[in-house]
Design an enzyme around this catalytic site. Sequence first.
Site, PDB file in Angstrom:
ATOM      1  CE1 TYR A   1      -3.142  -2.929   0.360  1.00 25.92           C
ATOM      2  CE2 TYR A   1      -3.761  -2.123   2.527  1.00 25.92           C
ATOM      3  CZ  TYR A   1      -3.923  -3.017   1.492  1.00 25.92           C
ATOM      4  OH  TYR A   1      -4.884  -3.997   1.586  1.00 25.92           O
TER       5      TYR A   1
ATOM      6  CG  HIS B   1      -1.168  -8.516   0.193  1.00 19.01           C
ATOM      7  ND1 HIS B   1      -0.794  -7.197   0.287  1.00 19.01           N
ATOM      8  CD2 HIS B   1      -2.489  -8.477  -0.082  1.00 19.01           C
ATOM      9  CE1 HIS B   1      -1.823  -6.407   0.075  1.00 19.01           C
ATOM     10  NE2 HIS B   1      -2.870  -7.165  -0.160  1.00 19.01           N
TER      11      HIS B   1
END
Length: 266
Positions: A38, A96
Amino acid sequence: MIPDIGLGTYRLKGQDVIDSVTTALELGYRHIDTAQVYGNEAEVGRAIADSNVPREEIFLTTKVWTDRFHHDDLIKSLEESLERLGTDYVDLVLLHWPSPNNEVPVAESISALAEAKSRGLTRNIGVSNFTMAQLDEALGVEGGEQIITNQIEVHPFLANKALVNHCQEKGVRVTGYMPLAVGKVMEDDTLQQIADDHGVTSAQVALAWVAARDIVVIPSSTKRAHQQSNLDAMALSLSSDEVERINALDRGERIANPSFAPAWDE
């Protein structure tokens, strides 16, 4: 163990993510979700440090990106995340995505997560975007019994029922990301009708539906009013008829589906 609602920070950068986390903590959120990819861990950490909320009261999640899955590199990447976040530990670290093309064996990355936990770098470990078969494989390797969640896309247009049920049968809590289908829930007539009957918003109805399935919700929002509304949705109770009407909206509409995604469960 995982708070039932958290603040998602996907796509939030710079001052936007600082303001979002700051406001959320002021309103009572105690679960913040970020990730290496991110690009906002430093800002998330700054907002947490500058808040009046003690670190031990916050459940902080980050995720390791797929290019750091080899054992030593995963540990190193987590240490780098902690440095950016300005904390000695996270409460939860996730893989992830499954390793694209199974490039890194799941046994290696799960072993690294377990070691990170034993070293105190994280309190808990988990996975994200794992299919039923991949979850079973992860649970079966050394350290896999410590997995507490599988974070997956869940919203009224992608109920992900088979995978959710499988996780829950295995004792793995589901965390649902994109619970508002990036705003699409606000455009649905059924959700709006149910919302009108309760005097709430269609977004609140969607969150209540996800939460009623014992799924952790992590909606993303930068506006104080929306964050408060999302919190309030946790107290909304839907009738069995309303739940069935929402169940019928499932159309397998997957939003997060990159080229390296696994072969999804039907």
